[in-house]
Design a protein around this motif. Structure first.
Motif, short mmCIF file in Angstrom:
data_model
loop_
_atom_site.label_atom_id
_atom_site.label_comp_id
_atom_site.label_asym_id
_atom_site.label_seq_id
_atom_site.Cartn_x
_atom_site.Cartn_y
_atom_site.Cartn_z
N ALA A 155 -2.16 -0.11 4.43
CA ALA A 155 -2.38 -1.53 4.73
C ALA A 155 -3.74 -1.74 5.41
O ALA A 155 -4.11 -0.95 6.29
N PRO A 156 -4.49 -2.76 4.99
CA PRO A 156 -5.77 -3.07 5.66
C PRO A 156 -5.55 -3.31 7.16
O PRO A 156 -4.62 -3.99 7.56
N ASP A 204 1.26 -6.72 10.44
CA ASP A 204 2.61 -7.17 10.08
C ASP A 204 2.83 -6.94 8.58
O ASP A 204 1.94 -7.15 7.77
N GLY A 205 4.01 -6.54 8.25
CA GLY A 205 4.35 -6.30 6.84
C GLY A 205 4.22 -4.86 6.43
O GLY A 205 4.76 -4.46 5.40
N ALA A 206 3.51 -4.06 7.21
CA ALA A 206 3.37 -2.64 6.89
C ALA A 206 4.60 -1.88 7.39
O ALA A 206 5.25 -2.28 8.35
N ASP A 207 4.93 -0.77 6.72
CA ASP A 207 6.08 0.01 7.16
C ASP A 207 5.69 0.91 8.34
O ASP A 207 4.57 0.81 8.87
N ALA A 208 6.60 1.78 8.74
CA ALA A 208 6.38 2.62 9.91
C ALA A 208 5.21 3.58 9.74
O ALA A 208 4.67 4.09 10.73
N HIS A 209 4.79 3.80 8.50
CA HIS A 209 3.67 4.72 8.24
C HIS A 209 2.37 3.96 7.98
O HIS A 209 1.36 4.58 7.61
N GLY A 210 2.39 2.65 8.14
CA GLY A 210 1.18 1.87 7.91
C GLY A 210 0.91 1.58 6.45
O GLY A 210 -0.22 1.33 6.06
#
Length: 376
Positions: A155-156, A204-210
């Motif tokens: 994710a950016p 926001d919106g990224a999972d636990a691993h980014g």
């Protein structure tokens, strides 16, 4: 330069067992390992070649396809496995070949001065699998397919920091006192999973691993001659890994669509051509389907039902590049089921005519001989 045969690379024969394949790879990897051959490009190349050969020959399915189709079963078109392996792929995939200490996931020191112990393990993203349906024409000519793939990407705005548990090495070292002396072992860091990094910030919106899911259009070059069930690999187009990890691969399974008039058998194609009784008696020409378009063929007068006309080179190209198969045209004389009174009278009169009496010649082969010829 032609790629060397995998069996030759590992110095084994084609009847080698799984244990013999593993033993041969371990021997070659030890001989050409970068730690033992620093700044030696030739040794590095041989190290990669051995790993590539082992990747295929240690997998029963891949080995079967390699034995049948050779290198083109995997890398007949740039971008497909396995010639694209790099050192990170090798260390992450085959770390257990030396009992756990081979350049990554965990292991021991004291073997050649800490064999691969300084290597930071780079986590690899998971592979994605899709199916691609191909027409017979696409299989015969090769095709480039553009498919939409939903894959995980970083994710950016996501940032990572050095793992505090392993100080970025990806490994945790433990020293144990044994009767043989002090033994040092290295295991994968459980905090970062061996990546050496942990999440610092993520949007926001990224999972636990980014990571977040994004739809991407991927271009896939499919070589001519592929077969149902064959699997191609597009390197780096699977899910991305967090931090400095390696992207997984996109695995593409081939499916063949049924053709309206042609049937495939290996590299050969079959076509059923129906001719009327008058055309069989008098001769005619017929337009038929091929994978490169329609062609017109001549039907000789007096053709017999069951005769096979062979159009050489009108089949499917060999995946190994050994030419093309043939198109076998099966002649079927269509017998009318209903006749007018006048037509019946004509054929009644012809019953005793010598021209209508069966007189098979030596060149008129039996059904079993024709079948035998088809496979010869």
């Amino acid at each position: 330069m032609a790629k060397q045969d995998y069996y030759t690379t590992l110095e084994i024969d084609k009847n080698a067992t799984a244990a013999e394949i593993k033993k041969a790879y371990r021997k070659m990897a030890l001989k050409y390992h970068p730690d033992k051959n620093p700044d030696n490009k030739e040794a590095e190349t041989k190290f990669k070649e051995a790993a590539e050969a082992y990747e295929v020959l240690s997998n029963a399915d891949k080995k079967s396809r390699y034995d049948q189709f050779g290198h083109q079963a995997f890398d007949g078109n740039g971008g497909f496995s396995g010639g694209s392996m790099n050192m990170d792929d090798i260390f992450s995939q085959f770390g257990d070949i030396f009992g756990g200490g081979f350049g990554g996931g965990g292991g021991f020191s004291g073997f050649g001065g800490g064999f691969g112990g300084g290597q930071q393990r780079r986590v690899k993203g998971s592979n994605l699998r899709i199916r691609v349906k191909l027409t017979l024409e696409e299989i015969a000519n090769g095709v480039e397919k553009k498919v939409k793939v939903r894959r995980k990407v970083q994710a950016p705005g996501t940032t990572y920091k050095t793992c505090a548990s392993c100080n970025g090495s990806g490994q945790v070292t433990r020293i144990t006192n044994t009767i043989l002396g002090r033994m040092q072992t290295a295991t994968t860091c459980t905090t970062c999973g061996g990546a050496g990094q942990t999440i610092d910030k993520k949007p926001d919106g990224a999972d636990a691993h980014g990571l977040l899911v994004k739809e991407e259009t991927v271009s896939i070059k499919i070589p001519a001659g592929v077969v149902e069930g064959m699997q191609l690999k597009v390197s780096g187009k699977g899910n991305e890994a967090p931090g400095n990890g390696i992207s997984g691969d996109l695995l593409v399974a081939i499916e063949e669509e049924n053709h309206a008039t042609l049937q495939r058998e290996g590299d050969n194609l079959h076509y059923d051509m129906y001719v009327s009784l008058p055309d069989a008696v008098l001769g005619t020409s017929k337009e038929i389907d091929t994978v490169t378009g329609k062609v017109r063929i001549k039907v000789e007068a007096g053709v017999q039902s069951g005769k096979i006309l062979r159009l050489r080179g009108k089949g499917i190209p060999s995946i190994n590049g050994y030419g093309k198969g043939d198109l076998l045209v099966h002649v079927n004389v269509w017998t009318p089921k209903t006749l007018s009174k006048q037509q019946k009278e004509f054929f009644e009169a012809m019953k005793e005519d010598e021209h209508f009496s069966p007189k098979p010649e030596s060149s008129d082969k039996s059904f079993f001989e024709k079948v035998k010829d088809m496979f010869s």
